[in-house]
Design an enzyme around this catalytic site. Structure first.
Site, short mmCIF file in Angstrom:
data_model
loop_
_atom_site.label_atom_id
_atom_site.label_comp_id
_atom_site.label_asym_id
_atom_site.label_seq_id
_atom_site.Cartn_x
_atom_site.Cartn_y
_atom_site.Cartn_z
N MET A 149 0.69 -1.13 -0.13
CA MET A 149 -0.09 0.02 0.01
C MET A 149 0.73 1.16 0.02
O MET A 149 0.58 2.43 0.65
CB MET A 149 -0.93 0.07 1.02
CG MET A 149 -1.95 -1.10 1.24
SD MET A 149 -2.96 -1.39 -0.30
CE MET A 149 -3.99 0.06 -0.02
N ARG A 150 2.12 1.22 -0.74
CA ARG A 150 2.89 2.27 -0.88
C ARG A 150 3.04 2.47 -2.23
O ARG A 150 3.31 1.77 -3.08
CB ARG A 150 4.30 2.19 -0.10
CG ARG A 150 4.12 1.71 1.22
CD ARG A 150 3.81 2.89 2.02
NE ARG A 150 3.65 2.41 3.38
CZ ARG A 150 3.18 3.53 4.63
NH1 ARG A 150 3.43 4.88 4.36
NH2 ARG A 150 3.31 3.14 5.81
N ASN A 171 1.60 -4.89 -10.23
CA ASN A 171 0.82 -4.55 -9.01
C ASN A 171 -0.45 -4.96 -9.44
O ASN A 171 -0.95 -5.24 -10.67
CB ASN A 171 0.74 -2.99 -9.07
CG ASN A 171 -0.07 -2.51 -7.92
OD1 ASN A 171 0.11 -3.15 -6.73
ND2 ASN A 171 -0.87 -1.30 -8.15
N HIS A 173 -4.65 -3.95 -8.57
CA HIS A 173 -5.40 -2.94 -7.91
C HIS A 173 -6.70 -3.19 -8.00
O HIS A 173 -7.55 -3.91 -8.95
CB HIS A 173 -5.03 -1.75 -8.99
CG HIS A 173 -5.91 -0.35 -8.56
ND1 HIS A 173 -5.62 0.28 -7.30
CD2 HIS A 173 -7.08 0.13 -9.01
CE1 HIS A 173 -6.57 1.10 -7.32
NE2 HIS A 173 -7.41 1.06 -8.08
#
Ligand code: GAR
Length: 254
Positions: A149-150, A171, A173
């Site tokens: 979550m960065r 990633n 999402h």
């Protein structure tokens, strides 16, 4: 069957996606197995359940405590704390996380906003250098963000994407990008009143959730579904989608 690729993973929480990827790496049947092995799991938060999942699977783990680093930076960022190869001008020029350039559609930040932006980029680069020190001691083909979550700045991205035009960070999402980027994809989808939700796996570039899309899965949001129902439906799709996208990457590089 492709050659097995070496994957590193970063998490921030429960790690159900990490578990789905671990299971796919270790599956007995050829139809369910992906051609990947996980070399490490790093977390920005100590004590999260995903770290236990990794350890149970015999995977090396490490923690770079972002909250602690950001707190200590708030006392003042001494130049000696910054990575020696940190170049603020270069990072400001490349980054697309915050609008600093009026020619790119935003308004020019004032000096207080600029100070905040520079603090953000410096504190993240300090944390990212620590991530890199752990990550680059392994030879990986792909870094997988599994609920990390960065946001990552160009400082970090450029040290992994070392071959022009080749993305190496993936990633997941929780929304059908380009709709609803940011930190609460399912929440934003639900509150907007969408009848279809979904998840997206994409490569990471200099923007927030903007990189090339590798795969997506959608699900129906029925009348009466709660936000929890949406998250549950979404996660089930994520667990199928992420291993499939890693396999697609493995096949593309072999
Ligand atoms: C997942 O829903 C993932 O899509 C989301 O965090 C959750 C992590 O769950 N990621 C993001 O929002 C990234 N910006 P998990 O820890 O159980 O895999």
């Amino acid at each position: 069957m492709a050659k097995r690729i070496n994957v590193g993973t970063l998490i921030s929480g429960g790690g159900t996606n990490l578990q789905a990827i671990i299971d796919a790496c270790m599956a007995d049947s050829i139809e369910d197995r992906i051609d990947a092995r996980i070399l490490f799991t790093g977390s920005d938060t100590p004590g999260v359940k995903g770290l236990d999942r990794a350890q149970k699977a015999g995977i090396d783990t490490f923690v770079v405590d972002y909250a602690e680093i950001i707190k200590s930076c708030k006392q003042g960022v001494d130049p000696g704390m910054l990575p020696p190869d940190f170049d603020m001008e270069e990072i400001l020029e490349k980054q697309q996380l915050i609008s600093v350039d009026p020619s790119r559609g935003g308004s020019a930040p004032n000096s207080i906003q600029m100070e905040k932006i520079e603090f953000f980029l410096k504190s993240r680069a300090i944390a990212e250098r620590k991530l890199l020190d752990n990550i680059l001691s392994h030879e990986i083909d792909l870094l997988v963000l599994a609920g990390f979550m960065r946001v990552l700045t160009p400082y970090f991205i450029d040290r992994l994407n070392t071959i022009e035009g080749q993305y190496r960070i993936m990633n997941i999402h929780p929304a059908l990008l380009p709709s609803f980027p940011g930190t609460d994809g399912y929440g934003d989808t639900f509150r907007y009143g969408c009848r279809i939700g979904g998840c997206t796996v994409h490569f990471v570039d200099y923007g927030e959730d903007t990189g090339p899309i590798i795969g997506q899965k959608a699900f129906e949001i029925e009348a009466g579904d709660t936000l929890d129902d949406v998250k549950k439906k979404g996660l089930e799709k994520e667990w199928e989608l992420y291993p499939a996208c890693i396999q697609k990457f493995a096949e593309s590089v072999c």
